[in-house]
Design an enzyme around this catalytic site. Structure first.
Site, PDB file in Angstrom:
ATOM      1  N   HIS A 264      49.915   2.528  26.252  1.00  0.00           N
ATOM      2  CA  HIS A 264      49.895   1.781  24.983  1.00  0.00           C
ATOM      3  C   HIS A 264      51.342   1.358  24.693  1.00  0.00           C
ATOM      4  CE1 HIS A 264      48.517   0.455  21.162  1.00  0.00           C
ATOM      5  NE2 HIS A 264      48.290   1.602  20.545  1.00  0.00           N
ATOM      6  N   HIS A 305      45.685  -5.727  30.475  1.00  0.00           N
ATOM      7  CA  HIS A 305      45.349  -5.433  29.086  1.00  0.00           C
ATOM      8  C   HIS A 305      43.855  -5.190  28.985  1.00  0.00           C
ATOM      9  CE1 HIS A 305      45.056  -5.751  24.730  1.00  0.00           C
ATOM     10  NE2 HIS A 305      46.333  -5.475  24.732  1.00  0.00           N
ATOM     11  N   ASP A 363      54.472  -6.310  26.329  1.00  0.00           N
ATOM     12  CA  ASP A 363      55.498  -5.298  26.551  1.00  0.00           C
ATOM     13  C   ASP A 363      56.415  -5.626  27.714  1.00  0.00           C
ATOM     14  OD1 ASP A 363      54.919  -3.703  24.434  1.00  0.00           O
ATOM     15  OD2 ASP A 363      53.339  -2.635  25.487  1.00  0.00           O
TER      16      ASP A 363
HETATM   17  N1  CMC Z   1      48.814  -2.287  37.905  1.00  0.00           N
HETATM   18  C1  CMC Z   1      47.933  -2.215  38.939  1.00  0.00           C
HETATM   19  N2  CMC Z   1      46.590  -2.244  38.802  1.00  0.00           N
HETATM   20  C2  CMC Z   1      46.099  -2.332  37.553  1.00  0.00           C
HETATM   21  C3  CMC Z   1      46.952  -2.415  36.422  1.00  0.00           C
HETATM   22  C4  CMC Z   1      48.340  -2.395  36.640  1.00  0.00           C
HETATM   23  N3  CMC Z   1      49.203  -2.473  35.598  1.00  0.00           N
HETATM   24  N4  CMC Z   1      46.195  -2.500  35.300  1.00  0.00           N
HETATM   25  C5  CMC Z   1      44.907  -2.465  35.701  1.00  0.00           C
HETATM   26  N5  CMC Z   1      44.852  -2.378  37.072  1.00  0.00           N
HETATM   27  C6  CMC Z   1      43.628  -2.432  37.896  1.00  0.00           C
HETATM   28  C7  CMC Z   1      42.877  -1.122  37.837  1.00  0.00           C
HETATM   29  O1  CMC Z   1      43.272  -0.245  38.881  1.00  0.00           O
HETATM   30  C8  CMC Z   1      41.435  -1.596  38.016  1.00  0.00           C
HETATM   31  O2  CMC Z   1      41.237  -1.922  39.385  1.00  0.00           O
HETATM   32  P1  CMC Z   1      39.766  -1.729  40.058  1.00  0.00           P
HETATM   33  O3  CMC Z   1      38.852  -2.640  39.315  1.00  0.00           O
HETATM   34  O4  CMC Z   1      39.964  -2.119  41.495  1.00  0.00           O
HETATM   35  O5  CMC Z   1      39.418  -0.274  39.892  1.00  0.00           O
HETATM   36  C9  CMC Z   1      41.403  -2.909  37.228  1.00  0.00           C
HETATM   37  O6  CMC Z   1      42.767  -3.398  37.291  1.00  0.00           O
HETATM   38  C10 CMC Z   1      40.976  -2.774  35.764  1.00  0.00           C
HETATM   39  O7  CMC Z   1      41.849  -1.827  35.133  1.00  0.00           O
HETATM   40  P2  CMC Z   1      41.391  -0.729  34.064  1.00  0.00           P
HETATM   41  O8  CMC Z   1      42.302   0.439  34.136  1.00  0.00           O
HETATM   42  O9  CMC Z   1      39.924  -0.472  34.205  1.00  0.00           O
HETATM   43  O10 CMC Z   1      41.633  -1.513  32.738  1.00  0.00           O
HETATM   44  P3  CMC Z   1      41.779  -0.886  31.294  1.00  0.00           P
HETATM   45  O11 CMC Z   1      41.311  -1.923  30.358  1.00  0.00           O
HETATM   46  O12 CMC Z   1      41.133   0.453  31.214  1.00  0.00           O
HETATM   47  O13 CMC Z   1      43.374  -0.650  31.137  1.00  0.00           O
HETATM   48  C11 CMC Z   1      45.654  -1.001  30.645  1.00  0.00           C
HETATM   49  C12 CMC Z   1      44.221  -1.524  30.475  1.00  0.00           C
HETATM   50  C13 CMC Z   1      46.586  -1.815  29.732  1.00  0.00           C
HETATM   51  C14 CMC Z   1      45.737   0.465  30.202  1.00  0.00           C
HETATM   52  C15 CMC Z   1      46.070  -1.149  32.117  1.00  0.00           C
HETATM   53  O14 CMC Z   1      46.035  -2.502  32.517  1.00  0.00           O
HETATM   54  C16 CMC Z   1      47.442  -0.550  32.407  1.00  0.00           C
HETATM   55  O15 CMC Z   1      47.544   0.661  32.656  1.00  0.00           O
HETATM   56  N6  CMC Z   1      48.553  -1.385  32.360  1.00  0.00           N
HETATM   57  C17 CMC Z   1      49.885  -0.898  32.513  1.00  0.00           C
HETATM   58  C18 CMC Z   1      50.353  -0.302  31.187  1.00  0.00           C
HETATM   59  C19 CMC Z   1      50.680  -1.358  30.154  1.00  0.00           C
HETATM   60  O16 CMC Z   1      51.383  -2.322  30.437  1.00  0.00           O
HETATM   61  N7  CMC Z   1      50.187  -1.148  28.906  1.00  0.00           N
HETATM   62  C20 CMC Z   1      50.492  -2.011  27.781  1.00  0.00           C
HETATM   63  C21 CMC Z   1      49.323  -2.736  27.249  1.00  0.00           C
HETATM   64  S1  CMC Z   1      49.802  -4.048  26.113  1.00  0.00           S
HETATM   65  C22 CMC Z   1      50.482  -3.267  24.767  1.00  0.00           C
HETATM   66  C23 CMC Z   1      49.533  -2.457  23.975  1.00  0.00           C
HETATM   67  O17 CMC Z   1      48.517  -3.007  23.524  1.00  0.00           O
HETATM   68  O18 CMC Z   1      49.797  -1.275  23.770  1.00  0.00           O
END
Ligand code: CMC
Length: 427
Positions: A264, A305, A363
């Site tokens: 987050h 995201h 971010d």
């Molecule tokens: N790097 C590599 N792979 C990723 C990433 C990433 N940053 N984000 C998602 N994926 C992949 C994930 O492994 C999955 O792949 P598969 O379908 O093959 O299993 C797919 O993309 C979908 O990801 P998810 O984890 O199911 O998506 P989510 O909606 O649960 O997570 C997230 C969203 C923001 C937590 C995630 O994208 C992440 O960890 N990003 C990095 C951390 C980040 O930048 N967070 C800030 C978000 S914006 C500010 C805020 O709102 O707080």
């Protein structure tokens, strides 16, 4: 006729569930009556669950749209300022000229913190993470401002809202000054919100401090672009804490705690830590490969995201500010910033990221701007918390002023069924 969904469960009569329509966005199936039928719904991570009704912020993740009270974030970023957006989030409408002047005046006249609160800082190690300090001191505000804790009183709620928005930058700057061993700077009422924050961060009592208008504008934009984002993890935490009747300062402290995590608000700090780890543009390919490897927990911080699956509209505006700040400070050739741009380019072209719609989020760029401005990396999430405070309060206030129940999710229990206790000599 009202729309309804029909749920068919083997061996039972179908169950009709009302379908609710918002002003825009997908319809919502009302499952609140299911418990009386002996069922709960199961939705880990609340991926398909609307936890409340709200009229504050609307996001269309597929179209990359973010509206505050109906106004697009791009228009607000271009024509408004952070305090005006605070007013909008809290009150539902843009202020007229005198309402705006009054609001700005009120906020600037609540920026000082109780003198005794300053002593609290001495209890922390100088190298404490500023988010740890913020959780402590924001929660502690409830021990100082007893005259605004009655959550049933609209005036009390308003005063608490003003106090929180006004005091966050003061407390944030105090965290930094404490880490340096420098004197805390008292706020200055002749400065704007962002200017005052920069003054309290980077000024000292020994010499005059001149605020660079480009940096002040960028800081204001960072606060504004973080101001609200509907039911994200920290806002939902604030609502959940608030649903128990806890006071606003305690609720915002819980939001700060939830924001701290790297998935987050902690992501802006994690972006810079990641760039440090990558070290050189020649290693970007290696790290992109790691991010794609399912056996490796590494993720590209600042990418992806939960809601935006096209692009993050805040990131687009933030990128523009990023370019302005780098040009103003002559940092276009900074190796770490070059590395960030290389990473952005490669990830935007890579099939893995393109297929999963993983774009740079807000971010990614805010981390780069904050670094360029000279904000220490461990303060990045504190900047996010300062910007998000009006959103947290607006949601808390919306909930408290309407009808609400304590938030109490259920579970799918997978532990032992009933078993009898065995005395220790029989185990
Ligand atoms: N790097 C590599 N792979 C990723 C990433 C990433 N940053 N984000 C998602 N994926 C992949 C994930 O492994 C999955 O792949 P598969 O379908 O093959 O299993 C797919 O993309 C979908 O990801 P998810 O984890 O199911 O998506 P989510 O909606 O649960 O997570 C997230 C969203 C923001 C937590 C995630 O994208 C992440 O960890 N990003 C990095 C951390 C980040 O930048 N967070 C800030 C978000 S914006 C500010 C805020 O709102 O707080």
């Amino acid at each position: 006729m009202a729309k309804k969904a029909r749920l068919t469960i083997e061996g039972r009569d179908p169950i009709d569930l009302p379908i609710l329509a918002g002003t825009t966005g997908p319809d919502v199936i009302d499952v609140s009556g299911l418990t009386a039928q002996g069922y709960f719904t199961y939705d880990p991570g609340f991926v398909s669950t609307a936890s409340c009704e709200s009229a504050i912020t609307y996001i269309d993740g597929d179209a990359g749209i973010l509206l505050h009270r109906g106004y697009p974030i791009e228009q607000l970023a271009e024509q408004s300022d952070f305090l005006e957006v605070c007013y909008l989030l809290l009150n539902g409408e843009l202020p007229n000229a005198s309402q705006k002047a009054n609001f700005d005046f009120t906020i600037s006249h609540h920026t000082m913190v109780h003198e005794q609160l300053r002593v609290f800082f001495n209890g922390f190690r100088r190298d404490a993470h500023p988010m740890a300090i913020m959780i402590g001191v924001v929660g502690a505000l409830s021990a100082f401002y007893h005259d605004s804790l009655d959550i049933a009183d609209e005036h009390h709620r308003r005063v608490s809202a003003m106090r929180l928005i006004a005091k966050m930058p003061t407390l944030a700057a105090m965290c930094y000054k404490y880490s340096l061993g420098q004197p805390f700077m008292y706020p200055r009422n002749d400065l704007s919100y962002a200017e005052n924050f920069l003054y309290m961060m980077f000024g000292n009592p020994c010499e005059p401090f001149v605020v660079n208008p480009v940096i002040a504008k960028a800081m204001d934009r960072i606060f504004m672009l973080h101001a609200d984002h509907e039911q994200n993890a920290s806002t939902s935490t604030v609502r959940l804490a608030g649903s128990t009747g806890a006071n606003p300062f305690a609720c915002i402290a819980s939001g700060i705690a939830a924001l701290w995590g790297p998935s987050h608000g902690g992501a802006n700090e994690a972006v810079l830590t990641m760039l440090d780890e990558i070290g050189d543009a020649s290693r970007v390919g290696e790290f992109v490969k790691k991010a794609k490897d399912k056996n490796d927990p590494f993720r590209l911080m600042g990418f992806g995201h939960r809601v935006y699956k096209n692009y993050d509209p805040r990131a687009r505006v933030m990128k523009q500010t990023c370019d302005e700040v780098l040009a103003e400070l002559g940092l276009g050739s900074d190796p770490q910033l070059k590395l960030a741009m290389e990473l952005e380019k490669i990830a935007l072209e890579d099939d893995y990221f393109v297929e999963r719609k993983l774009y740079p989020n807000v971010d990614f760029y805010s981390g780069i701007i904050l670094k360029a401005i000279g904000i220490p990396v461990n303060m990045f999430t504190v900047m996010f918390a300062t910007g998000r405070t009006p959103g947290w309060i607006a949601h808390w206030n919306e909930m408290i002023s309407g009808s609400y129940r304590i938030g109490r999710p259920r579970q799918l229990y997978t532990g032992h069924p009933h078993r009898d206790f065995l005395p220790v000599d029989k185990r």
